[in-house]
Design a protein around this motif. Structure first.
Motif, PDB file in Angstrom:
ATOM      1  N   LEU A 188     -69.923 -87.940 -52.288  1.00 46.62           N
ATOM      2  CA  LEU A 188     -69.478 -88.821 -53.357  1.00 46.62           C
ATOM      3  C   LEU A 188     -70.650 -89.208 -54.258  1.00 46.62           C
ATOM      4  O   LEU A 188     -71.822 -89.077 -53.875  1.00 46.62           O
ATOM      5  CB  LEU A 188     -68.835 -90.075 -52.760  1.00 46.62           C
ATOM      6  CG  LEU A 188     -67.632 -89.823 -51.842  1.00 46.62           C
ATOM      7  CD1 LEU A 188     -67.128 -91.137 -51.274  1.00 46.62           C
ATOM      8  CD2 LEU A 188     -66.538 -89.096 -52.582  1.00 46.62           C
ATOM      9  N   ALA A 189     -70.350 -89.709 -55.447  1.00 52.82           N
ATOM     10  CA  ALA A 189     -71.377 -90.074 -56.422  1.00 52.82           C
ATOM     11  C   ALA A 189     -72.294 -91.184 -55.907  1.00 52.82           C
ATOM     12  O   ALA A 189     -73.463 -91.260 -56.294  1.00 52.82           O
ATOM     13  CB  ALA A 189     -70.726 -90.513 -57.732  1.00 52.82           C
ATOM     14  N   ASN A 190     -71.801 -92.034 -55.010  1.00 56.74           N
ATOM     15  CA  ASN A 190     -72.608 -93.136 -54.484  1.00 56.74           C
ATOM     16  C   ASN A 190     -73.460 -92.721 -53.285  1.00 56.74           C
ATOM     17  O   ASN A 190     -74.110 -93.549 -52.661  1.00 56.74           O
ATOM     18  CB  ASN A 190     -71.719 -94.325 -54.117  1.00 56.74           C
ATOM     19  CG  ASN A 190     -70.712 -94.004 -53.038  1.00 56.74           C
ATOM     20  OD1 ASN A 190     -70.680 -92.896 -52.507  1.00 56.74           O
ATOM     21  ND2 ASN A 190     -69.878 -94.966 -52.714  1.00 56.74           N
ATOM     22  N   GLY A 191     -73.464 -91.424 -52.930  1.00 59.66           N
ATOM     23  CA  GLY A 191     -74.291 -90.927 -51.842  1.00 59.66           C
ATOM     24  C   GLY A 191     -73.587 -90.857 -50.500  1.00 59.66           C
ATOM     25  O   GLY A 191     -74.137 -90.311 -49.542  1.00 59.66           O
TER      26      GLY A 191
END
Length: 43
Positions: A21-24
């Motif tokens: 995901l974009a948040n890691g």
């Protein structure tokens, strides 16, 4: 590829990587279930 993630403070799950995901956070699949958590760093 197998990856290990942390759910909460003491539960770890190892499964097949589905996506990052974009948040890691990582999404892994174990059988029919999907889990999202923070990746465990290598030792």
């Amino acid at each position: 590829m197998l990856r290990t993630i942390l759910i909460g403070t003491c539960v770890s799950i190892q499964g097949i990587l589905v996506r990052t995901l974009a948040n890691g956070m990582l999404v892994v699949r174990v059988g029919d279930r999907i889990y999202t958590g923070r990746p465990v760093s290598p030792a």
